[in-house]
Structure formats: structure tokens, C-alpha cells
Design a protein around this motif. Structure first.
Motif, short mmCIF file in Angstrom:
data_model
loop_
_atom_site.label_atom_id
_atom_site.label_comp_id
_atom_site.label_asym_id
_atom_site.label_seq_id
_atom_site.Cartn_x
_atom_site.Cartn_y
_atom_site.Cartn_z
N VAL A 1 0.86 -1.19 0.00
CA VAL A 1 0.00 0.00 0.00
C VAL A 1 0.90 1.24 0.00
O VAL A 1 1.86 1.31 0.76
CB VAL A 1 -0.92 0.01 1.24
CG1 VAL A 1 -1.74 1.28 1.29
CG2 VAL A 1 -1.83 -1.21 1.21
N PRO A 2 0.60 2.22 -0.86
CA PRO A 2 1.44 3.42 -0.91
C PRO A 2 1.58 4.11 0.44
O PRO A 2 0.66 4.10 1.27
CB PRO A 2 0.70 4.32 -1.91
CG PRO A 2 -0.09 3.38 -2.75
CD PRO A 2 -0.49 2.25 -1.83
N VAL A 3 2.73 4.73 0.64
CA VAL A 3 3.03 5.42 1.89
C VAL A 3 1.97 6.48 2.20
O VAL A 3 1.55 6.64 3.35
CB VAL A 3 4.42 6.05 1.83
CG1 VAL A 3 4.66 6.95 3.05
CG2 VAL A 3 5.50 4.98 1.77
N GLY A 4 1.52 7.19 1.14
CA GLY A 4 0.54 8.24 1.34
C GLY A 4 -0.75 7.75 1.97
O GLY A 4 -1.37 8.46 2.76
N LEU A 5 -1.16 6.53 1.62
CA LEU A 5 -2.38 5.98 2.20
C LEU A 5 -2.19 5.62 3.66
O LEU A 5 -3.14 5.70 4.45
CB LEU A 5 -2.84 4.76 1.40
CG LEU A 5 -3.37 5.06 0.00
CD1 LEU A 5 -3.84 3.77 -0.69
CD2 LEU A 5 -4.53 6.06 0.07
N TRP A 6 -0.99 5.23 4.03
CA TRP A 6 -0.73 4.96 5.44
C TRP A 6 -0.74 6.25 6.24
O TRP A 6 -1.24 6.29 7.37
CB TRP A 6 0.60 4.21 5.61
CG TRP A 6 0.46 2.76 5.30
CD1 TRP A 6 0.98 2.08 4.24
CD2 TRP A 6 -0.29 1.81 6.05
NE1 TRP A 6 0.60 0.78 4.27
CE2 TRP A 6 -0.18 0.57 5.38
CE3 TRP A 6 -1.05 1.88 7.22
CZ2 TRP A 6 -0.80 -0.59 5.85
CZ3 TRP A 6 -1.67 0.72 7.69
CH2 TRP A 6 -1.54 -0.49 7.01
N PHE A 7 -0.24 7.33 5.66
CA PHE A 7 -0.36 8.63 6.34
C PHE A 7 -1.82 9.03 6.47
O PHE A 7 -2.23 9.58 7.50
CB PHE A 7 0.43 9.70 5.59
CG PHE A 7 1.88 9.72 5.93
CD1 PHE A 7 2.30 10.09 7.21
CD2 PHE A 7 2.84 9.37 4.99
CE1 PHE A 7 3.64 10.11 7.54
CE2 PHE A 7 4.19 9.39 5.32
CZ PHE A 7 4.60 9.76 6.59
N LEU A 8 -2.61 8.78 5.45
CA LEU A 8 -4.04 9.07 5.52
C LEU A 8 -4.68 8.27 6.66
O LEU A 8 -5.53 8.79 7.39
CB LEU A 8 -4.71 8.72 4.20
CG LEU A 8 -6.23 8.95 4.13
CD1 LEU A 8 -6.58 10.41 4.38
CD2 LEU A 8 -6.78 8.48 2.79
N PHE A 9 -4.25 7.03 6.82
CA PHE A 9 -4.75 6.19 7.91
C PHE A 9 -4.38 6.79 9.26
O PHE A 9 -5.24 6.90 10.16
CB PHE A 9 -4.19 4.78 7.78
CG PHE A 9 -4.46 3.88 8.95
CD1 PHE A 9 -5.74 3.42 9.22
CD2 PHE A 9 -3.43 3.50 9.81
CE1 PHE A 9 -5.99 2.59 10.30
CE2 PHE A 9 -3.67 2.68 10.89
CZ PHE A 9 -4.96 2.22 11.14
N PHE A 10 -3.13 7.20 9.42
CA PHE A 10 -2.69 7.80 10.68
C PHE A 10 -3.49 9.07 10.98
O PHE A 10 -3.95 9.28 12.11
CB PHE A 10 -1.20 8.15 10.63
CG PHE A 10 -0.28 6.97 10.53
CD1 PHE A 10 -0.65 5.74 11.04
CD2 PHE A 10 0.97 7.10 9.94
CE1 PHE A 10 0.21 4.65 10.97
CE2 PHE A 10 1.83 6.02 9.86
CZ PHE A 10 1.45 4.79 10.38
N HIS A 11 -3.67 9.92 9.98
CA HIS A 11 -4.42 11.16 10.17
C HIS A 11 -5.87 10.88 10.51
O HIS A 11 -6.47 11.56 11.37
CB HIS A 11 -4.34 12.02 8.91
CG HIS A 11 -2.97 12.50 8.58
ND1 HIS A 11 -2.05 12.88 9.54
CD2 HIS A 11 -2.34 12.68 7.37
CE1 HIS A 11 -0.93 13.27 8.95
NE2 HIS A 11 -1.08 13.15 7.65
N THR A 12 -6.46 9.89 9.85
CA THR A 12 -7.87 9.57 10.10
C THR A 12 -8.07 9.10 11.53
O THR A 12 -9.00 9.55 12.22
CB THR A 12 -8.35 8.48 9.13
OG1 THR A 12 -8.22 8.96 7.78
CG2 THR A 12 -9.81 8.12 9.39
#
Length: 272
Positions: A239-250
């Protein structure tokens, strides 16, 4: 297989009398020294503080998170929660926890041993940035249920368990000082002081849990933290890094909104 998780946070018997109704008398578990009395205190409820105190502690926590010079010190507490999250989930998923290190630059390191891939590894890696806001959310739920004493002692127990796994002097000092603060407040402070301390701690986790992921993103944009939790998760899952950041922010923002609504419910009710 040994696995390492780095946190780049921002850079990478009769004693005192029981509670007075107005919160001016000291609260002590020493007055209930028997196992039954101790359990009653821990499982019972305490008076909800006045609305002004709840709002004031939110503002205090904000002052501990927003100014950069203050944050350089206070984010050590977020690192404790971050690395504790890695360690706890590693144990829950069957991995062997080798140790935890907390550094003076507010970074941290958790080393566990087990399969280099799989769900346990993914959950362990994902637990760091989500641990502080989720702990704040759990704390807000306890405070909304008027269980201030339970929250203080649960936090003390978690910090004691973490101390066993810390492998460096600075890390041990941070955990001991944090645990001592919770212990002393829960044993010696007045009801109002306990409430203020507990609410400030929970607000701090909720607010402070939002900032680290944004700081990590900024650091990565400037070429830093190439082996961050998000990068490890991307390699593990594809999974792209950006989506993991989105997960953390969510997780952090939803925890802040949900926990904030619980904590501010008395104030919101007055406004309504």
C-alpha cells in the motif's frame, strides 16, 4: 527474524481524608487499604469537575502541544505512548518483545522478534502513530464515565509495565518521572487536582496524537526518515506510503473529535 520500529516524533491506612464533595479534600487509596475497599475505589466513580476546568485543561493541553519549544519537551510523553503501542501490539500478536529505547531527541526504538511478514508484523508497525490518540480516546471514555481514579491507576500500571522493557537510562528516566506524576497525583492530590491532571493528560494525548504524523510527512518531504513506520508498512503491504499517512491522520483526527465530544459534553449541554 528481528524487527525494529523507529518513532520520529516531531523530528523523527488511614491517610488523608476521602474526597470532599467540593473537591477540596485529598483523595487517597490508603483510606481503603483492604482489597475490597481498594477495588471499590478503583471501580467507583468520582464527581465530574466543573465545566470551566474541563475547558481550561483543553487550553492547557493545547499550550503543551502547539509552541515548538514546549513541544520539544512534551512530545517525550507522546513517544512513550508511541513505543508502548508498538510493544503492546507486538506481545498481543505473539511476537517476542526484545526491548524499547527512548531517546532525548524524542525518537524511539522498539525491537521485537518474530515473523518478518504477516498480520502480526503489520499491526505492530501500525500501532505506533495510532497509539497516542487511541489511548486518549480510551481515556476520554473513562472520564466521561466519571472514572478518574481508574484512569490514573490504569495509566500508572501501563507505565510500570513499559518500564520493565525499557533498555536505556534516558528512557527509564522519562517513564519513571511520568509514572511518578500519575502515582503521586492519584495518592496525594485533592479531587479537583486529580480531575485537572487526568483531563489535561487525556487532552494532551488527543491533541498531541495529531501532530507527529504531520511532522513525519514534512520530514520525509525533505529526505528524512526513510525507514519510518509508514515506509515499513508500505513495504509490508504494498500500500502506498501516502495511504498509510491518511490512515494515521484519520485515526488521530477521529479520536480527537470523538474524545473531544465526550470530554466537552457538559459544556455542549450548557450551550444547548
Amino acid at each position: 527474524m528481528e524487527s525494529i520500529y523507529s518513532a520520529f516524533i516531531g523530528a523523527g491506612p488511614d491517610g488523608p481524608s476521602r474526597t470532599a464533595a467540593d473537591g477540596t479534600g485529598p483523595v487517597s487509596l490508603l483510606g481503603s487499604a483492604s482489597p475490597g475497599g481498594l477495588w471499590d475505589r478503583l471501580s467507583g466513580t468520582q464527581p465530574m469537575p466543573e465545566t470551566w476546568l474541563i475547558v481550561a485543561t483543553a487550553l492547557l493541553a493545547l499550550a503543551l502541544v502547539l509552541p515548538r519549544p514546549v513541544w520539544r519537551v512534551t512530545r517525550n510523553a507522546v513517544t512513550v505512548a508511541h513505543e508502548g503501542g508498538h510493544g503492546l501490539v507486538a506481545l498481543l500478536t505473539g511476537r517476542s518483545l526484545e526491548g524499547i529505547r527512548l531517546h532525548s531527541d524524542t525518537s524511539g526504538l522498539t525491537v521485537s522478534r518474530g515473523r518478518p511478514t504477516g498480520l502480526g508484523m503489520i499491526l505492530t508497525a501500525a500501532a505506533g502513530y495510532t497509539a497516542p490518540p487511541l489511548l486518549g480516546l480510551g481515556g476520554a471514555w473513562l472520564l466521561a464515565a466519571d472514572r478518574i481514579t481508574l484512569l490514573l491507576w490504569a495509566a500508572t500500571a501501563l507505565l510500570l509495565a513499559l518500564l520493565v522493557m525499557v533498555r536505556n537510562a534516558y528512557g527509564a528516566l522519562v517513564v519513571v518521572l511520568t509514572g511518578a506524576a500519575f502515582l503521586l497525583v492519584s495518592w496525594l492530590a485533592t479531587a479537583q487536582t486529580q480531575a485537572a491532571f487526568a483531563y489535561t493528560a487525556v487532552w494532551f494525548l488527543l491533541l498531541g496524537g495529531v501532530r507527529p504524523a504531520f511532522e513525519l510527512q514534512s520530514k520525509r518531504r525533505h529526505g528524512g526518515a526513510p525507514d519510518s513506520d509508514a515506509d515499513q508498512l508500505s513495504r509490508l503491504t504494498g500500500v502506498p506510503v501516502g495511504l498509510w499517512f491518511l490512515f494515521f491522520h484519520t485515526v488521530s483526527l477521529c479520536s480527537l473529535i470523538g474524545g473531544g465530544r465526550w470530554l466537552l459534553a457538559p459544556w455542549l449541554a450548557e450551550l444547548g
